[in-house]
Write a protein that holds these residues in place. Structure first.
Motif, PDB file in Angstrom:
ATOM      1  N   ALA A 151     -21.450  33.485  21.911  1.00  9.67           N
ATOM      2  CA  ALA A 151     -21.120  31.759  21.734  1.00  9.67           C
ATOM      3  C   ALA A 151     -19.758  31.910  21.384  1.00  9.67           C
ATOM      4  CB  ALA A 151     -21.609  30.268  21.914  1.00  9.67           C
ATOM      5  N   LEU A 152     -19.600  32.107  20.268  1.00  7.32           N
ATOM      6  CA  LEU A 152     -18.590  32.970  19.458  1.00  7.32           C
ATOM      7  C   LEU A 152     -17.347  33.474  19.442  1.00  7.32           C
ATOM      8  CD1 LEU A 152     -20.689  31.895  16.178  1.00  7.32           C
ATOM      9  CD2 LEU A 152     -19.154  30.866  17.410  1.00  7.32           C
ATOM     10  N   CYS A 153     -18.278  35.374  20.691  1.00  6.43           N
ATOM     11  CA  CYS A 153     -17.490  35.474  21.260  1.00  6.43           C
ATOM     12  C   CYS A 153     -16.129  35.830  21.996  1.00  6.43           C
ATOM     13  CB  CYS A 153     -18.446  37.198  21.160  1.00  6.43           C
ATOM     14  SG  CYS A 153     -19.667  37.352  19.992  1.00  6.43           S
ATOM     15  N   PRO A 154     -15.696  36.968  22.117  1.00  9.44           N
ATOM     16  CA  PRO A 154     -14.327  36.578  22.654  1.00  9.44           C
ATOM     17  C   PRO A 154     -15.291  37.662  24.510  1.00  9.44           C
ATOM     18  CG  PRO A 154     -13.948  38.617  21.660  1.00  9.44           C
ATOM     19  CD  PRO A 154     -14.503  37.560  21.526  1.00  9.44           C
ATOM     20  N   PRO A 155     -14.673  37.335  25.289  1.00  4.81           N
ATOM     21  CA  PRO A 155     -15.160  37.183  26.759  1.00  4.81           C
ATOM     22  C   PRO A 155     -15.021  39.022  26.973  1.00  4.81           C
ATOM     23  CG  PRO A 155     -14.115  35.871  27.157  1.00  4.81           C
ATOM     24  CD  PRO A 155     -13.592  35.904  25.792  1.00  4.81           C
ATOM     25  N   ASP A 156     -15.110  39.910  26.726  1.00  4.42           N
ATOM     26  CA  ASP A 156     -15.019  40.896  26.672  1.00  4.42           C
ATOM     27  C   ASP A 156     -16.331  40.747  26.349  1.00  4.42           C
ATOM     28  OD1 ASP A 156     -13.434  40.117  24.502  1.00  4.42           O
ATOM     29  OD2 ASP A 156     -12.983  42.896  24.170  1.00  4.42           O
ATOM     30  N   LEU A 157     -16.658  41.116  24.994  1.00  6.30           N
ATOM     31  CA  LEU A 157     -17.662  41.110  23.992  1.00  6.30           C
ATOM     32  C   LEU A 157     -18.749  40.794  24.844  1.00  6.30           C
ATOM     33  CD1 LEU A 157     -19.077  42.512  21.362  1.00  6.30           C
ATOM     34  CD2 LEU A 157     -18.008  40.995  20.060  1.00  6.30           C
ATOM     35  N   GLN A 158     -18.855  39.289  25.014  1.00  7.81           N
ATOM     36  CA  GLN A 158     -20.414  38.713  25.421  1.00  7.81           C
ATOM     37  C   GLN A 158     -20.701  39.709  26.482  1.00  7.81           C
ATOM     38  OE1 GLN A 158     -18.040  34.937  26.973  1.00  7.81           O
ATOM     39  NE2 GLN A 158     -18.834  34.368  24.991  1.00  7.81           N
ATOM     40  N   LYS A 159     -19.640  40.338  27.577  1.00 12.94           N
ATOM     41  CA  LYS A 159     -20.471  40.780  28.632  1.00 12.94           C
ATOM     42  C   LYS A 159     -21.154  42.334  27.872  1.00 12.94           C
ATOM     43  CE  LYS A 159     -18.410  42.699  33.123  1.00 12.94           C
ATOM     44  NZ  LYS A 159     -17.107  43.171  33.509  1.00 12.94           N
ATOM     45  N   LYS A 160     -20.144  42.600  27.429  1.00 12.40           N
ATOM     46  CA  LYS A 160     -21.044  44.624  27.145  1.00 12.40           C
ATOM     47  C   LYS A 160     -21.938  43.689  25.803  1.00 12.40           C
ATOM     48  CE  LYS A 160     -16.488  46.431  25.315  1.00 12.40           C
ATOM     49  NZ  LYS A 160     -15.709  46.870  24.534  1.00 12.40           N
ATOM     50  N   LEU A 180     -30.209  29.819  32.098  1.00  9.99           N
ATOM     51  CA  LEU A 180     -29.385  28.644  31.980  1.00  9.99           C
ATOM     52  C   LEU A 180     -28.362  27.669  31.836  1.00  9.99           C
ATOM     53  CD1 LEU A 180     -32.267  27.043  34.583  1.00  9.99           C
ATOM     54  CD2 LEU A 180     -30.674  29.321  34.800  1.00  9.99           C
ATOM     55  N   ASN A 181     -28.932  27.613  30.533  1.00  9.74           N
ATOM     56  CA  ASN A 181     -27.435  27.368  29.834  1.00  9.74           C
ATOM     57  C   ASN A 181     -26.583  28.445  29.264  1.00  9.74           C
ATOM     58  OD1 ASN A 181     -27.014  24.865  28.259  1.00  9.74           O
ATOM     59  ND2 ASN A 181     -27.462  25.389  26.417  1.00  9.74           N
ATOM     60  N   LEU A 182     -26.440  29.286  29.151  1.00  9.02           N
ATOM     61  CA  LEU A 182     -25.391  30.005  29.228  1.00  9.02           C
ATOM     62  C   LEU A 182     -24.215  29.864  30.149  1.00  9.02           C
ATOM     63  CD1 LEU A 182     -27.264  33.721  28.627  1.00  9.02           C
ATOM     64  CD2 LEU A 182     -25.499  32.533  26.587  1.00  9.02           C
ATOM     65  N   SER A 191     -16.591  32.370  34.031  1.00  3.74           N
ATOM     66  CA  SER A 191     -17.211  32.221  35.134  1.00  3.74           C
ATOM     67  C   SER A 191     -17.218  34.032  35.726  1.00  3.74           C
ATOM     68  CB  SER A 191     -16.343  31.877  36.355  1.00  3.74           C
ATOM     69  OG  SER A 191     -15.158  32.167  36.366  1.00  3.74           O
ATOM     70  N   GLN A 192     -16.776  35.134  35.013  1.00  2.00           N
ATOM     71  CA  GLN A 192     -16.148  36.033  35.280  1.00  2.00           C
ATOM     72  C   GLN A 192     -16.980  36.603  34.567  1.00  2.00           C
ATOM     73  OE1 GLN A 192     -13.662  35.228  33.782  1.00  2.00           O
ATOM     74  NE2 GLN A 192     -12.797  36.546  31.569  1.00  2.00           N
ATOM     75  N   LEU A 193     -17.941  36.115  34.137  1.00  2.00           N
ATOM     76  CA  LEU A 193     -19.792  37.079  33.698  1.00  2.00           C
ATOM     77  C   LEU A 193     -20.731  36.337  34.411  1.00  2.00           C
ATOM     78  CD1 LEU A 193     -18.941  36.466  29.290  1.00  2.00           C
ATOM     79  CD2 LEU A 193     -18.637  38.459  31.233  1.00  2.00           C
ATOM     80  N   PRO A 219     -21.373  37.050  37.586  1.00  2.00           N
ATOM     81  CA  PRO A 219     -22.396  38.577  37.827  1.00  2.00           C
ATOM     82  C   PRO A 219     -23.668  38.987  37.100  1.00  2.00           C
ATOM     83  CG  PRO A 219     -20.085  38.325  38.415  1.00  2.00           C
ATOM     84  CD  PRO A 219     -20.167  37.593  38.009  1.00  2.00           C
ATOM     85  N   VAL A 220     -23.034  38.541  35.353  1.00  2.00           N
ATOM     86  CA  VAL A 220     -24.229  39.348  34.589  1.00  2.00           C
ATOM     87  C   VAL A 220     -24.952  38.678  33.865  1.00  2.00           C
ATOM     88  CG1 VAL A 220     -24.107  40.169  31.809  1.00  2.00           C
ATOM     89  CG2 VAL A 220     -22.085  41.133  33.639  1.00  2.00           C
ATOM     90  N   LEU A 221     -25.151  37.377  34.438  1.00  2.00           N
ATOM     91  CA  LEU A 221     -26.065  36.649  34.072  1.00  2.00           C
ATOM     92  C   LEU A 221     -26.534  36.445  35.619  1.00  2.00           C
ATOM     93  CD1 LEU A 221     -24.324  33.238  32.504  1.00  2.00           C
ATOM     94  CD2 LEU A 221     -25.969  34.882  31.334  1.00  2.00           C
ATOM     95  N   HIS A 222     -26.137  36.810  36.584  1.00  2.00           N
ATOM     96  CA  HIS A 222     -26.837  36.732  38.033  1.00  2.00           C
ATOM     97  C   HIS A 222     -27.876  38.168  38.160  1.00  2.00           C
ATOM     98  CE1 HIS A 222     -24.918  33.420  40.163  1.00  2.00           C
ATOM     99  NE2 HIS A 222     -24.181  34.185  39.951  1.00  2.00           N
ATOM    100  N   SER A 223     -27.531  38.724  37.385  1.00  2.00           N
ATOM    101  CA  SER A 223     -28.119  40.537  37.267  1.00  2.00           C
ATOM    102  C   SER A 223     -29.372  40.291  36.866  1.00  2.00           C
ATOM    103  CB  SER A 223     -27.213  41.477  37.192  1.00  2.00           C
ATOM    104  OG  SER A 223     -28.207  42.820  36.792  1.00  2.00           O
ATOM    105  N   ILE A 224     -29.018  39.564  35.450  1.00  2.00           N
ATOM    106  CA  ILE A 224     -30.286  39.150  34.257  1.00  2.00           C
ATOM    107  C   ILE A 224     -31.113  38.291  34.995  1.00  2.00           C
ATOM    108  CG2 ILE A 224     -30.630  37.880  31.877  1.00  2.00           C
ATOM    109  CD1 ILE A 224     -28.399  39.678  31.328  1.00  2.00           C
ATOM    110  N   LEU A 225     -30.690  37.299  35.331  1.00  2.00           N
ATOM    111  CA  LEU A 225     -32.037  35.992  36.048  1.00  2.00           C
ATOM    112  C   LEU A 225     -32.729  36.962  37.275  1.00  2.00           C
ATOM    113  CD1 LEU A 225     -30.061  33.127  36.535  1.00  2.00           C
ATOM    114  CD2 LEU A 225     -31.706  33.154  35.091  1.00  2.00           C
TER     115      LEU A 225
END
Length: 149
Positions: A79-88, A120-122, A128-130, A132-138
């Motif tokens: 939660a403390l990271c920018p979106p590009d690092l979150q995605k990685k 789900l909390n993520l 929102s651009q992340l 698809p990554v969460l969908h894949s993990i789910l």
């Protein structure tokens, strides 16, 4: 310096189970969360944390989540990271632990602070651009859900 410190800690926890037990008893993961939340987070630092999750196992054929509290640390720091690092980081978690290891998926779901609730909390804490990554993990996790989940 943080990455080097994390590698030393990882090696100590991997080699001495008694030290790992003391680390847990002293709430070491909570202390790490506090300390690392005050610093610049990088992919290299997350790589060190993810190595702790596998307790040093780097072989993709045998790598499993052996230290779920290290995974919880990584997810809390996310939660403390920018979106590009979150995605990685999310992609690394999926690739290293969830895609190929039924054991890791089961450990994730059995760990109270990880489980489906965290996934789900993520959705509330990442852009929102992340999604698809969460969908894949789910999708990876769905076979491990129980009827109550």
């Amino acid at each position: 310096a943080q990455v080097a410190d994390m590698k030393v800690l990882q090696a100590l926890l991997e080699r001495w189970p008694s030290m790992r037990a003391q680390f847990h008893a002293l709430r070491g993961w909570s202390m790490l969360l506090y300390l690392l939340s005050q610093s610049d987070l990088t992919m290299e630092l997350f790589d060190s944390i993810l190595l702790m999750v596998a307790q040093g196992d780097q072989d993709p054929r045998t790598r499993e989540m052996k230290e779920p509290l290290a995974m919880l640390l990584a997810m809390d720091l996310l939660a403390l990271c920018p979106p590009d690092l979150q995605k990685k980081v999310l992609r690394e978690v999926e690739d290293r632990f969830l895609t190929s290891s039924a054991v890791s998926r089961a450990v994730w779901m059995a760990t109270p602070d990880l489980s489906l609730f965290l996934l789900l909390n993520l959705y509330r804490s990442v852009p929102s651009q992340l999604y698809p990554v969460l969908h894949s993990i789910l999708h990876q996790m769905a076979p491990t859900w129980s009827a109550s989940q």
